[in-house]
Design a protein around this motif. Structure first.
Motif, short mmCIF file in Angstrom:
data_model
loop_
_atom_site.label_atom_id
_atom_site.label_comp_id
_atom_site.label_asym_id
_atom_site.label_seq_id
_atom_site.Cartn_x
_atom_site.Cartn_y
_atom_site.Cartn_z
N SER A 42 10.51 107.13 39.36
CA SER A 42 11.48 106.04 39.22
C SER A 42 12.21 106.06 37.89
O SER A 42 13.20 105.36 37.72
CB SER A 42 10.78 104.70 39.40
OG SER A 42 9.80 104.53 38.40
N THR A 43 11.75 106.86 36.93
CA THR A 43 12.41 106.92 35.63
C THR A 43 13.53 107.96 35.61
O THR A 43 14.37 107.94 34.73
CB THR A 43 11.41 107.26 34.53
OG1 THR A 43 10.82 108.53 34.80
CG2 THR A 43 10.33 106.20 34.43
N GLU A 44 13.58 108.81 36.61
CA GLU A 44 14.59 109.86 36.67
C GLU A 44 15.92 109.28 37.17
O GLU A 44 15.98 108.64 38.22
CB GLU A 44 14.11 110.95 37.62
CG GLU A 44 15.01 112.17 37.66
CD GLU A 44 14.46 113.21 38.61
OE1 GLU A 44 15.26 113.91 39.22
OE2 GLU A 44 13.22 113.31 38.74
N ASN A 51 14.82 106.39 27.67
CA ASN A 51 13.94 107.18 26.80
C ASN A 51 12.60 106.51 26.53
O ASN A 51 12.14 106.45 25.40
CB ASN A 51 14.64 107.49 25.48
CG ASN A 51 15.90 108.29 25.68
OD1 ASN A 51 15.98 109.11 26.59
ND2 ASN A 51 16.90 108.05 24.87
N GLY A 52 11.98 105.98 27.52
CA GLY A 52 10.65 105.38 27.38
C GLY A 52 10.65 103.99 26.78
O GLY A 52 9.60 103.46 26.46
N GLU A 53 11.79 103.37 26.63
CA GLU A 53 11.87 102.03 26.04
C GLU A 53 11.66 100.96 27.11
O GLU A 53 12.56 100.22 27.46
CB GLU A 53 13.22 101.83 25.36
CG GLU A 53 13.45 102.76 24.19
CD GLU A 53 14.83 102.62 23.60
OE1 GLU A 53 15.49 101.60 23.88
OE2 GLU A 53 15.25 103.52 22.89
N VAL A 54 10.46 100.90 27.62
CA VAL A 54 10.11 99.90 28.64
C VAL A 54 8.89 99.16 28.14
O VAL A 54 7.93 99.78 27.69
CB VAL A 54 9.82 100.58 30.00
CG1 VAL A 54 9.39 99.56 31.01
CG2 VAL A 54 11.03 101.35 30.48
N LYS A 58 3.94 100.27 33.69
CA LYS A 58 3.26 100.13 34.98
C LYS A 58 4.03 99.15 35.88
O LYS A 58 4.24 99.42 37.06
CB LYS A 58 1.83 99.63 34.76
CG LYS A 58 1.00 99.61 36.02
CD LYS A 58 -0.38 99.07 35.75
CE LYS A 58 -1.31 100.23 35.48
NZ LYS A 58 -2.71 99.82 35.37
N ALA A 59 4.47 98.04 35.33
CA ALA A 59 5.24 97.07 36.10
C ALA A 59 6.61 97.63 36.47
O ALA A 59 7.12 97.37 37.56
CB ALA A 59 5.41 95.78 35.30
N PHE A 60 7.21 98.41 35.57
CA PHE A 60 8.50 99.03 35.84
C PHE A 60 8.41 99.96 37.05
O PHE A 60 9.20 99.88 37.97
CB PHE A 60 8.96 99.81 34.60
CG PHE A 60 10.29 100.49 34.76
CD1 PHE A 60 11.46 99.80 34.52
CD2 PHE A 60 10.36 101.81 35.14
CE1 PHE A 60 12.68 100.41 34.67
CE2 PHE A 60 11.59 102.44 35.30
CZ PHE A 60 12.75 101.74 35.05
N TYR A 63 7.84 98.08 40.30
CA TYR A 63 9.02 97.40 40.79
C TYR A 63 9.98 98.38 41.50
O TYR A 63 10.47 98.11 42.57
CB TYR A 63 9.77 96.72 39.64
CG TYR A 63 11.02 96.00 40.06
CD1 TYR A 63 10.95 94.75 40.67
CD2 TYR A 63 12.27 96.57 39.87
CE1 TYR A 63 12.08 94.10 41.08
CE2 TYR A 63 13.41 95.92 40.28
CZ TYR A 63 13.32 94.69 40.87
OH TYR A 63 14.44 94.04 41.28
N PHE A 64 10.20 99.55 40.87
CA PHE A 64 11.18 100.47 41.42
C PHE A 64 10.62 101.40 42.49
O PHE A 64 11.35 101.97 43.26
CB PHE A 64 11.82 101.31 40.30
CG PHE A 64 12.87 100.56 39.54
CD1 PHE A 64 14.12 100.37 40.09
CD2 PHE A 64 12.60 100.02 38.31
CE1 PHE A 64 15.09 99.67 39.41
CE2 PHE A 64 13.57 99.32 37.61
CZ PHE A 64 14.81 99.14 38.18
N GLU A 65 9.31 101.57 42.55
CA GLU A 65 8.74 102.48 43.52
C GLU A 65 8.15 101.75 44.73
O GLU A 65 7.79 102.38 45.71
CB GLU A 65 7.69 103.37 42.86
CG GLU A 65 8.32 104.31 41.86
CD GLU A 65 7.30 105.15 41.12
OE1 GLU A 65 6.10 105.07 41.45
OE2 GLU A 65 7.71 105.89 40.22
#
Length: 66
Positions: A42-44, A51-54, A58-60, A63-65
């Motif tokens: 989901s980060t792609e 750039n990892g600024e989340v 795990k919640a991110f 949510y997207f997956e």
């Protein structure tokens, strides 16, 4: 008789809250469809991932997956 003021007195005014973002609604309807062509990670190619600024990775991903 005094008018009732429901709610918690300790809560800040809604306009003073700064810990959340409320997006404006769009003028057109939108539909989002997940397909088998979408990346597995989901980060792609995700505009919400920088750039990892989340705060909570795990919640991110949850949510997207979904």
């Amino acid at each position: 008789m005094e008018p009732r003021q429901p709610g918690n007195k300790k809560m800040p005014d809604f306009d003073q809250l700064n810990d959340r973002v409320i997006a404006e609604s769009t003028s057109e309807p939108m539909i989002v469809i997940k397909t088998n062509l979408d990346p597995k990670d989901s980060t792609e190619n995700n505009p919400y991932y920088h750039n990892g600024e989340v705060r909570n990775p795990k919640a991110f991903k949850a949510y997207f997956e979904e």
